[in-house]
Enzyme design. Structure first.
Site, PDB file in Angstrom:
ATOM      1  N   GLN A  59      -2.009  11.401  -6.764  1.00  0.00           N
ATOM      2  CA  GLN A  59      -2.915  10.494  -6.048  1.00  0.00           C
ATOM      3  C   GLN A  59      -4.096  11.258  -5.427  1.00  0.00           C
ATOM      4  OE1 GLN A  59       0.407  10.375  -5.897  1.00  0.00           O
ATOM      5  NE2 GLN A  59       1.175   8.335  -5.467  1.00  0.00           N
ATOM      6  N   ASP A  84       3.250   5.728   5.790  1.00  0.00           N
ATOM      7  CA  ASP A  84       3.846   4.513   5.211  1.00  0.00           C
ATOM      8  C   ASP A  84       4.737   3.775   6.190  1.00  0.00           C
ATOM      9  OD1 ASP A  84       3.181   6.269   2.757  1.00  0.00           O
ATOM     10  OD2 ASP A  84       3.459   4.227   2.013  1.00  0.00           O
TER      11      ASP A  84
HETATM   12  O1  MRU Z   1       3.243   6.142  -3.395  1.00  0.00           O
HETATM   13  P1  MRU Z   1       1.930   5.758  -2.763  1.00  0.00           P
HETATM   14  O2  MRU Z   1       0.757   6.209  -3.556  1.00  0.00           O
HETATM   15  O3  MRU Z   1       1.891   4.298  -2.408  1.00  0.00           O
HETATM   16  O4  MRU Z   1       1.912   6.577  -1.395  1.00  0.00           O
HETATM   17  C1  MRU Z   1       0.832   6.356  -0.520  1.00  0.00           C
HETATM   18  C2  MRU Z   1       0.836   7.207   0.679  1.00  0.00           C
HETATM   19  O5  MRU Z   1       1.732   7.980   0.915  1.00  0.00           O
HETATM   20  C3  MRU Z   1      -0.299   7.009   1.640  1.00  0.00           C
HETATM   21  O6  MRU Z   1      -0.618   8.204   2.288  1.00  0.00           O
HETATM   22  C4  MRU Z   1       0.093   5.952   2.693  1.00  0.00           C
HETATM   23  O7  MRU Z   1       0.549   4.789   2.077  1.00  0.00           O
HETATM   24  C5  MRU Z   1      -1.038   5.620   3.604  1.00  0.00           C
HETATM   25  S1  MRU Z   1      -2.324   4.717   2.796  1.00  0.00           S
HETATM   26  C6  MRU Z   1      -3.512   4.334   3.955  1.00  0.00           C
END
Ligand code: MRU
Length: 352
Positions: free
Chosen positions: A202, A243
């Site tokens: 990501q 999260d």
């Molecule tokens: O697995 P993902 O890509 O959904 O993980 C996302 C994250 O860990 C982000 O840092 C988190 O959701 C914060 S987004 C503002």
């Protein structure tokens, strides 16, 4: 010249309507928008990370609820309520860690309960209005987080981030990246180091793309290079999203965040978390209770169309880890900055 990025999520139409989103699995090689017209489409988009990031998952689930019930407006109220319950349970099964998903679904259920005597058509319209509110509130929260975090950023220097907590992860400008965009707009000369963020990249695919689109200088590094970057004094601060944040400030975020926080502490570099109030789970006293999603071994063993682990070898793929509150210098919310990060300070800012 910064380019304006299309919205990560948009509701198309009224009732009935559909949810348009950027398919994040295709970035950066391809910019593609997809339309979700069924609740199964929304569930699959969340599960497979076409839309990802805690706030964006919450907004998608709210619109997904509308999509799931909009075909029931001619049904009895009892049938409509049964469908709503099935749809929200189904969406809740898509991913377990980001509490924004459950927070948004709870808000949608509350709306239906508060219009207990209304006809399905009326309730469906109220549900769409609530989803639009969640969307708009998220955009406002991102802007406020950017403003609150601004003063914590150095006037010049490097800032490390992990995963993607930008516009792609929210309905607005992001959480951690909103702070960086606000700092850049205020004239701070920051250079961002984006961890690539194994296994799904990501940081490499999404964070660097967003920063490039917005004209913010960025260097992608492998996750394993963070210690060296800190040792060489290339970064003066670390900022990530979250999260789910427990009542004591322990924060779950993309796996690897915890190790970055340990490294930051070892190098005397401040570690900040930026997250809206919808990311706090006050029912959990500490981060030990946060459910951690485990994803398919294939994401590690066959990540990019090529086998990298022998057949038959065990692989463990937790998608998140929990950073203990004592490693977090401050949590930046839309309401203000929690600093130091203690249960008392979280309760004072977010409620208990
Ligand atoms: O697995 P993902 O890509 O959904 O993980 C996302 C994250 O860990 C982000 O840092 C988190 O959701 C914060 S987004 C503002």
């Amino acid at each position: 010249m910064p380019v304006s990025i299309p919205r990560t999520l948009s509701w198309i139409g009224d009732l009935p309507g559909k949810l348009r989103m950027i398919d994040q699995t295709r970035l950066p090689a391809e910019f593609l928008e997809i339309d979700c017209e069924t609740v199964e489409d929304v569930w699959e988009a969340i599960k497979s990370l076409r839309v990802r990031g805690a706030p964006a998952i919450g907004v998608s689930a709210a619109y997904g609820t509308v999509i799931g019930v909009q075909g029931e407006i001619a049904s009895s109220r009892e049938q409509f309520d049964q469908k709503l319950s099935a749809v929200t349970d189904y969406l809740a099964s898509s991913r377990p860690t980001a509490v924004n998903l459950f927070w948004a679904l709870e808000r949608m259920k509350q709306v239906a309960s508060s219009f207990a005597d209304a006809a399905p058509e009326v309730v469906a319209a109220r549900l769409l209005a609530e989803a639009r509110s969640i969307d708009q509130e998220d955009r406002n929260m991102c802007t406020a987080i950017g403003q609150h975090g601004l003063s914590l950023m150095p006037d010049e220097g490097g800032v490390l981030t992990h995963c993607n907590a930008g516009g792609l992860a929210t309905a607005g400008d992001g959480t951690a990246l909103s702070v960086l965009f606000a700092a850049a707009a205020a004239g701070k000369k920051l250079h961002v180091f984006a961890d690539e963020t194994r296994p799904l990249l990501q940081g490499a695919r999404l964070t660097s793309w967003e920063l490039q689109q917005r004209g913010v200088p960025v260097t992608v590094i492998c996750d394993s290079m963070a210690a060296l970057v800190m040792r060489q004094k290339k970064v003066q601060a670390v900022i990530t999203g979250a999260d789910r944040i427990a009542a004591n400030g322990d924060a779950a975020n993309k796996v690897g965040t915890y190790s970055i926080a340990v490294l930051a502490k070892a190098h005397g570099i401040p570690f900040y978390v930026a997250a809206p109030s919808s990311t706090f789970d006050r029912s959990l006293p500490t981060g030990d209770g946060i459910p951690i999603e485990e994803r398919s071994r294939d994401e590690i063993s066959h990540g990019f169309g090529r086998q990298t682990v022998p057949d038959g070898v065990d692989v463990w793929n937790p998608a998140f880890d929990v950073t203990p509150a004592e490693l977090i210098n401050a949590i930046i919310t839309e309401r203000g900055v929690i600093e130091p990060v203690t249960a008392e300070a979280v309760a004072a800012m977010i409620g208990s």
